[in-house]
Structures are given as structure tokens and as C-alpha cells.
Design an enzyme around this catalytic site. Structure first.
Site, PDB file in Angstrom:
ATOM      1  N   HIS A  83       0.852  -1.185   0.000  1.00 31.62           N
ATOM      2  CA  HIS A  83       0.000   0.000   0.000  1.00 31.62           C
ATOM      3  C   HIS A  83       0.887   1.233   0.000  1.00 31.62           C
ATOM      4  O   HIS A  83       1.744   1.383   0.869  1.00 31.62           O
ATOM      5  CB  HIS A  83      -0.931   0.010   1.221  1.00 31.62           C
ATOM      6  CG  HIS A  83      -2.188  -0.757   0.989  1.00 31.62           C
ATOM      7  ND1 HIS A  83      -3.381  -0.396   1.549  1.00 31.62           N
ATOM      8  CD2 HIS A  83      -2.446  -1.855   0.241  1.00 31.62           C
ATOM      9  CE1 HIS A  83      -4.331  -1.233   1.165  1.00 31.62           C
ATOM     10  NE2 HIS A  83      -3.784  -2.141   0.366  1.00 31.62           N
TER      11      HIS A  83
ATOM     12  N   TYR B  66      -9.128   6.026   7.031  1.00 30.91           N
ATOM     13  CA  TYR B  66      -9.201   6.450   8.439  1.00 30.91           C
ATOM     14  C   TYR B  66     -10.205   7.601   8.486  1.00 30.91           C
ATOM     15  O   TYR B  66      -9.987   8.647   7.876  1.00 30.91           O
ATOM     16  CB  TYR B  66      -7.844   6.962   8.911  1.00 30.91           C
ATOM     17  CG  TYR B  66      -6.803   5.892   9.137  1.00 30.91           C
ATOM     18  CD1 TYR B  66      -6.003   5.415   8.103  1.00 30.91           C
ATOM     19  CD2 TYR B  66      -6.602   5.361  10.412  1.00 30.91           C
ATOM     20  CE1 TYR B  66      -5.045   4.432   8.321  1.00 30.91           C
ATOM     21  CE2 TYR B  66      -5.627   4.379  10.639  1.00 30.91           C
ATOM     22  CZ  TYR B  66      -4.872   3.930   9.584  1.00 30.91           C
ATOM     23  OH  TYR B  66      -3.912   2.953   9.808  1.00 30.91           O
TER      24      TYR B  66
ATOM     25  N   PRO C 178      -4.229   1.485  18.398  1.00 29.52           N
ATOM     26  CA  PRO C 178      -3.897   0.955  17.065  1.00 29.52           C
ATOM     27  C   PRO C 178      -4.095   1.952  15.921  1.00 29.52           C
ATOM     28  O   PRO C 178      -3.830   1.635  14.780  1.00 29.52           O
ATOM     29  CB  PRO C 178      -4.819  -0.244  16.916  1.00 29.52           C
ATOM     30  CG  PRO C 178      -5.868  -0.104  17.944  1.00 29.52           C
ATOM     31  CD  PRO C 178      -5.332   0.784  19.012  1.00 29.52           C
TER      32      PRO C 178
ATOM     33  N   LYS D 257       1.025   0.882  14.927  1.00 28.07           N
ATOM     34  CA  LYS D 257       2.399   0.819  15.432  1.00 28.07           C
ATOM     35  C   LYS D 257       2.654  -0.313  16.423  1.00 28.07           C
ATOM     36  O   LYS D 257       3.807  -0.543  16.809  1.00 28.07           O
ATOM     37  CB  LYS D 257       2.755   2.158  16.127  1.00 28.07           C
ATOM     38  CG  LYS D 257       2.835   3.316  15.154  1.00 28.07           C
ATOM     39  CD  LYS D 257       3.945   3.104  14.125  1.00 28.07           C
ATOM     40  CE  LYS D 257       3.716   3.942  12.875  1.00 28.07           C
ATOM     41  NZ  LYS D 257       4.138   3.247  11.654  1.00 28.07           N
TER      42      LYS D 257
HETATM   43  P1  FAS Z   1       1.525 -10.559  22.193  1.00 26.96           P
HETATM   44  O1  FAS Z   1       0.581 -10.110  23.271  1.00 26.96           O
HETATM   45  O2  FAS Z   1       1.042 -10.687  20.799  1.00 26.96           O
HETATM   46  O3  FAS Z   1       2.126 -12.007  22.570  1.00 26.96           O
HETATM   47  C1  FAS Z   1       2.488 -12.306  23.902  1.00 26.96           C
HETATM   48  C2  FAS Z   1       2.385 -13.813  24.079  1.00 26.96           C
HETATM   49  O4  FAS Z   1       2.860 -14.132  25.391  1.00 26.96           O
HETATM   50  C3  FAS Z   1       0.950 -14.306  23.992  1.00 26.96           C
HETATM   51  O5  FAS Z   1       0.879 -15.387  23.081  1.00 26.96           O
HETATM   52  C4  FAS Z   1       0.620 -14.738  25.429  1.00 26.96           C
HETATM   53  O6  FAS Z   1      -0.231 -15.875  25.459  1.00 26.96           O
HETATM   54  C5  FAS Z   1       1.986 -15.077  25.984  1.00 26.96           C
HETATM   55  N1  FAS Z   1       2.075 -14.927  27.445  1.00 26.96           N
HETATM   56  C6  FAS Z   1       1.531 -13.961  28.216  1.00 26.96           C
HETATM   57  N2  FAS Z   1       1.865 -14.149  29.508  1.00 26.96           N
HETATM   58  C7  FAS Z   1       2.651 -15.262  29.552  1.00 26.96           C
HETATM   59  C8  FAS Z   1       3.301 -15.979  30.594  1.00 26.96           C
HETATM   60  N3  FAS Z   1       3.214 -15.572  31.857  1.00 26.96           N
HETATM   61  N4  FAS Z   1       4.017 -17.096  30.276  1.00 26.96           N
HETATM   62  C9  FAS Z   1       4.123 -17.494  28.973  1.00 26.96           C
HETATM   63  N5  FAS Z   1       3.516 -16.862  27.924  1.00 26.96           N
HETATM   64  C10 FAS Z   1       2.795 -15.761  28.235  1.00 26.96           C
HETATM   65  N6  FAS Z   1      -1.405  -3.644  16.624  1.00 26.96           N
HETATM   66  C11 FAS Z   1      -1.499  -3.065  15.406  1.00 26.96           C
HETATM   67  O7  FAS Z   1      -0.466  -2.625  14.862  1.00 26.96           O
HETATM   68  N7  FAS Z   1      -2.720  -2.975  14.769  1.00 26.96           N
HETATM   69  C12 FAS Z   1      -3.875  -3.477  15.337  1.00 26.96           C
HETATM   70  O8  FAS Z   1      -4.945  -3.398  14.763  1.00 26.96           O
HETATM   71  C13 FAS Z   1      -3.818  -4.089  16.588  1.00 26.96           C
HETATM   72  N8  FAS Z   1      -4.939  -4.611  17.167  1.00 26.96           N
HETATM   73  C14 FAS Z   1      -4.836  -5.180  18.416  1.00 26.96           C
HETATM   74  C15 FAS Z   1      -5.973  -5.731  19.071  1.00 26.96           C
HETATM   75  C16 FAS Z   1      -5.871  -6.286  20.345  1.00 26.96           C
HETATM   76  C17 FAS Z   1      -7.106  -6.870  21.017  1.00 26.96           C
HETATM   77  C18 FAS Z   1      -4.633  -6.307  21.011  1.00 26.96           C
HETATM   78  C19 FAS Z   1      -4.512  -6.900  22.410  1.00 26.96           C
HETATM   79  C20 FAS Z   1      -3.509  -5.791  20.380  1.00 26.96           C
HETATM   80  C21 FAS Z   1      -3.606  -5.222  19.077  1.00 26.96           C
HETATM   81  N9  FAS Z   1      -2.487  -4.707  18.413  1.00 26.96           N
HETATM   82  C22 FAS Z   1      -2.558  -4.136  17.202  1.00 26.96           C
HETATM   83  C23 FAS Z   1      -1.201  -4.766  19.015  1.00 26.96           C
HETATM   84  C24 FAS Z   1      -0.662  -6.143  18.765  1.00 26.96           C
HETATM   85  O9  FAS Z   1      -0.581  -6.379  17.385  1.00 26.96           O
HETATM   86  C25 FAS Z   1       0.651  -6.220  19.485  1.00 26.96           C
HETATM   87  O10 FAS Z   1       1.451  -5.087  19.231  1.00 26.96           O
HETATM   88  C26 FAS Z   1       1.430  -7.471  19.146  1.00 26.96           C
HETATM   89  O11 FAS Z   1       0.600  -8.580  19.409  1.00 26.96           O
HETATM   90  C27 FAS Z   1       2.690  -7.465  19.986  1.00 26.96           C
HETATM   91  O12 FAS Z   1       3.234  -8.716  19.917  1.00 26.96           O
HETATM   92  P2  FAS Z   1       3.954  -9.356  21.192  1.00 26.96           P
HETATM   93  O13 FAS Z   1       4.839  -8.354  21.792  1.00 26.96           O
HETATM   94  O14 FAS Z   1       4.484 -10.661  20.701  1.00 26.96           O
HETATM   95  O15 FAS Z   1       2.781  -9.588  22.275  1.00 26.96           O
HETATM   96  C1  PHB Z   2      -5.945  -3.613  10.686  1.00 31.78           C
HETATM   97  O1  PHB Z   2      -6.026  -3.900   9.475  1.00 31.78           O
HETATM   98  O2  PHB Z   2      -6.270  -4.416  11.590  1.00 31.78           O
HETATM   99  C2  PHB Z   2      -5.469  -2.250  11.071  1.00 31.78           C
HETATM  100  C3  PHB Z   2      -4.962  -1.418  10.100  1.00 31.78           C
HETATM  101  C4  PHB Z   2      -4.514  -0.161  10.463  1.00 31.78           C
HETATM  102  C5  PHB Z   2      -4.588   0.241  11.786  1.00 31.78           C
HETATM  103  C6  PHB Z   2      -5.091  -0.616  12.764  1.00 31.78           C
HETATM  104  C7  PHB Z   2      -5.544  -1.859  12.400  1.00 31.78           C
HETATM  105  O3  PHB Z   2      -4.165   1.484  12.140  1.00 31.78           O
END
Ligand code: FAS
Ligand code: PHB
Length: 389
Positions: free
Chosen positions: A72, A200, A292, A296
Site C-alpha cells: 500500500h 481512516y 492501534p 504501530k
Molecule cells: P503478544 O501479546 O502478541 O504475545 C504475547 C504472548 O505471550 C501471547 O501469546 C501470550 O499468550 C503469551 N504470554 C503472556 N503471559 C505469559 C506468561 N506468563 N508465560 C508465557 N507466555 C505468556 N497492533 C497493530 O499494529 N494494529 C492493530 O490493529 C492491533 N490490534 C490489536 C488488538 C488487540 C485486542 C490487542 C490486544 C492488540 C492489538 N495490536 C494491534 C497490538 C498487537 O498487534 C501487538 O502489538 C502485538 O501482538 C505485539 O506482539 P507481542 O509483543 O508478541 O505480544
Molecule cells: C488492521 O487492518 O487491523 C489495522 C490497520 C490499520 C490500523 C489498525 C488496524 O491502524
């Protein structure tokens, strides 16, 4: 068991670090609290910065991303029926990749399997011991039996609710937080995206985002109240609200369908400092959270992994600890800029419950300045495609 690096968390951060280290002959083990299926069931990020794309290539897991991902080169910003494009390519020479976090995580799991990597699922009671010594170790329980992993370093990649951040003593940690008075209700639908770029949209009714995963898988969000639950929103109610928040030309061409996933994410800005304590390093959501809006979250996890990976290479291959000693400083310098961009774009396009008429005029003026000013658009584009590592 002994490993050079013990990684807590089998999300994108932990898996990417494990795969990158493996390709440099550095052994690790990943401890994941849940099952693989549970991790892969979470629908999260969709936008990859070039920095993350390059790390996937360096990790040797980019083949499907390069085949199925979408480049994109810009996005649409809308406010009411006012809409304009920001052309990343013209303004920065760069772009972003549309490739869901679920697919990133799946590719990384497949790569760890192919390399014979060790990922321990259903790891309960993970506890980090002696992180502030030269001989840290981690204990965990599976099937009622406690196990111990001795290691050189612990990478806390266990997300916001993990154990790693809480291992750093309160008198060492400084936490910075802003909780937003709204959330995002997101749905996934097997329908063609409403537009070939992301939209957006700010409106008097609140924020909306039109995104996608592929030609027949769309991702949509509307700002919602924190008191809402997904069950409060029928699909029809969601589509009706989305149409009211995006420009009419897009609302008229929106193709709707049944949601195959529906969830609400609260919005928060959060940073903990420092991101290192002795031999423990925090990465990704374990250390910081962004709303989000700026896409980032995953992308700042990626730059953390880059800095830690480079530091560990320097330590193991050159015997030089400069990289790991400067990890927290380097990671935080980029994280705070991403926090600012995510906070600013959230303020630009969301409706706050307590906004005054003057506040609304300021918001509209901000959008108009972004629409009309080349320098403002360049700054937005530079942040969106990703600031340098
Ligand atoms: P994660 O949270 O992905 O992974 C951490 C892992 O550690 C999980 O699998 C968990 O089960 C495990 N864990 C936790 N505690 C533990 C323990 N005590 N022992 C062992 N394992 C354990 N980012 C965007 O850029 N765009 C979005 O649209 C977006 N939407 C999101 C929606 C939601 C609901 C959430 C919560 C986050 C969103 N994010 C989004 C942010 C998301 O993408 C995070 O930045 C990304 O998952 C970060 O990855 P990790 O740091 O690996 O953490
Ligand atoms: C998504 O596609 O999930 C998405 C894209 C852009 C954003 C947040 C989420 O800023």
C-alpha cells in the site's frame, strides 16, 4: 535444560527473536502460556512497516508474505464528507505491507517447526529468577511438573499481561500510561474491501477504519464505548454505524456480510522504563502499548526485536556488550516517537465525550492543516511507513 536465550511469550515478538537467533547459531527456547491454536486465533494487526518486512526476510520467513501481502502506497483520511489521500510513495519513497499478524505468527511457527525449534505450550507459572545476576533461570510448570531453564539472557515477549514486566522491581520501573475513554469494535468479514486503500475516518459520531486482509477479507473498526460488549452490536447495527461514519461515496459502495470475528479492544498508551533489568530484556507489548490508530503495535515490537537481536549478535559473536547495554535507550527512543504518532492520530480522528465546541474546531483545523500542508503530510507519511531503526 540450558539455552543461551529463554524467550517468554510465543507471539510475534518471541517467535521472531527465536527464529532470527536460530539463523545465527544462537539457541533459544520459547515458553508460551496458551496453545498454538489459541495464539493463532487472535485477530490483531494488519499493517507491516518495511522494517518488519525486512526482519521477516532476514528470518527467512518472507516467502508467503511476499506472495500474499499487499503493498500500500497511501491511505485515505476522511472527516465527515471531506476526504483526501496521503501518498506515502511520493512523500517518502516508501510504503507499507498489508499482511495480518495472524499470518506473520503462523509463518514464524512453521519456521520454528521446520528448524526443530523448541516452543513449549501450556507453560504455566512461568517465573524468572535471578534476572539481576549473571546466571538467570526460568521455571515453569507443564502437566503438573515444574521445569527449570538455565540461560544467559531472558527475553520478556509475553505481552501486556505477562510476567516479565512485573519481574522488574517497582523501585526500578517507571510507568507512563494514558487510558482512552473509548475502544475499537472490530469485525472481520468475507467481503471485498470498500476501497483499495485504508480509510481512516473521523466523524461527529466517532472514528471508523476500513482495512483489509485480502481481496475477499475485510477488517473494519468503529470507535465504541468502553461499556459496550461485542454482543451489544448486531452485524446490521455495525454496518449501519460504519456507513454513517465514512464518506457517502464509500458508504454507498460498501458490501456487507456476516462477521466471522467480532471483538472490542480498549485503547491505551503505555510505556515502561527501563526495558532492561540485568539479564532480562522486555520486548513488544510487554514493555509498551499504543492505540492501534497509527498501526504501530506490532511494528514497535519489531524494532525492539531488531535492537535486541543485534545486541545479542554483538555479544555472542564479538564478545561486546555495547548493543545489549544500549538496548533500552535505543528501543525507547523509537518507541516514544511511535507513542506520540499513535496518540496524535487518535486525537485527530476520535470523538472524546468531553470535547467542547472549541476542541472540535481545533480538531477540524488539524485535519484541514494535514489536508492542505505538504510538510504535515510528509511528517504523517514518514511516521506511518515507519521511522528509521
Ligand atoms: P503478544 O501479546 O502478541 O504475545 C504475547 C504472548 O505471550 C501471547 O501469546 C501470550 O499468550 C503469551 N504470554 C503472556 N503471559 C505469559 C506468561 N506468563 N508465560 C508465557 N507466555 C505468556 N497492533 C497493530 O499494529 N494494529 C492493530 O490493529 C492491533 N490490534 C490489536 C488488538 C488487540 C485486542 C490487542 C490486544 C492488540 C492489538 N495490536 C494491534 C497490538 C498487537 O498487534 C501487538 O502489538 C502485538 O501482538 C505485539 O506482539 P507481542 O509483543 O508478541 O505480544
Ligand atoms: C488492521 O487492518 O487491523 C489495522 C490497520 C490499520 C490500523 C489498525 C488496524 O491502524
Amino acid at each position: 535444560m540450558r539455552r543461551q536465550v529463554c524467550i517468554i511469550g510465543g507471539g510475534p515478538s518471541g517467535l521472531l527473536l527465536s527464529q532470527l537467533l536460530h539463523r545465527q547459531g544462537i539457541d533459544s527456547v520459547v515458553l508460551e502460556r496458551k496453545t498454538r491454536d489459541y495464539v493463532l486465533s487472535r485477530i490483531r494487526a494488519g499493517i507491516l512497516e518495511t522494517g518488519m518486512v525486512n526482519l521477516m526476510r532476514e528470518a527467512g520467513v518472507s516467502e508467503r508474505m511476499d506472495r500474499e501481502g499487499y503493498i500500500h502506497e497511501g491511505t485515505v483520511i476522511a472527516h465527515g464528507d471531506d476526504r483526501f489521500g496521503i501518498n506515502f510513495k511520493d512523500l517518502t519513497g516508501d510504503h507499507v505491507m498489508i499482511y495480518g499478524q495472524t499470518e506473520v505468527t503462523r509463518d514464524l511457527y512453521d519456521a520454528r517447526d521446520a528448524a526443530g525449534g523448541t516452543v513449549i505450550f501450556n507453560a504455566e507459572g512461568v517465573t524468572i529468577h535471578d534476572a539481576d545476576s549473571d546466571a538467570p533461570y526460568v521455571t515453569y510448570i507443564t502437566e503438573g511438573t515444574e521445569h527449570r531453564i538455565d540461560c544467559d539472557f531472558v527475553a520478556g515477549c509475553d505481552g501486556f499481561h505477562g510476567v516479565s514486566r512485573r519481574t522488574i522491581p517497582l523501585d526500578v520501573r517507571r510507568e507512563y500510561e494514558k487510558v482512552y475513554p473509548f475502544g475499537w469494535l472490530g469485525i472481520l468479514s468475507e467481503t471485498p474491501p470498500v476501497h483499495d486503500e485504508l480509510i481512516y475516518a473521523g466523524s461527529d459520531r466517532g472514528f471508523a477504519l476500513c482495512s483489509m486482509r485480502n481481496d475477499n477479507l475485510s477488517r473494519y473498526y468503529v470507535q465504541c464505548s468502553l461499556s459496550d460488549s461485542p454482543e451489544d452490536w448486531t452485524d446490521d447495527a455495525f454496518w449501519d454505524e460504519l456507513r454513517k461514519r465514512i464518506p457517502q461515496e464509500f458508504a454507498d459502495q460498501l458490501i456487507t456480510g456476516p462477521s466471522i470475528e467480532k471483538s472490542i479492544a480498549p485503547l491505551r498508551s503505555f510505556v515502561t522504563e527501563p526495558m532492561r533489568w540485568g539479564r532480562l530484556f522486555l520486548c513488544g507489548d510487554a514493555a509498551h502499548i499504543v492505540p492501534p490508530t497509527g498501526a504501530k503495535g506490532l511494528n514497535t515490537a519489531a524494532s525492539d526485536i531488531h535492537y535486541l537481536y543485534q545486541g545479542l549478535l554483538q555479544f555472542y559473536h564479538e564478545g561486546d556488550s555495547e548493543g545489549i547495554d544500549r538496548y533500552s535507550e535505543k528501543a525507547l527512543a523509537r518507541i516514544w516517537k511511535a507513542e506520540r504518532f499513535s496518540w496524535a492520530t487518535t486525537n485527530l480522528l476520535h470523538r472524546y465525550p468531553d470535547q467542547s465546541p472549541f476542541d472540535l474546531k481545533m480538531q477540524k483545523a488539524d485535519v484541514a492543516f494535514l489536508r492542505d500542508n505538504h510538510a504535515a503530510q510528509t511528517a504523517f507519511a514518514q511516521n506511518y511507513v515507519g521511522l528509521p531503526y
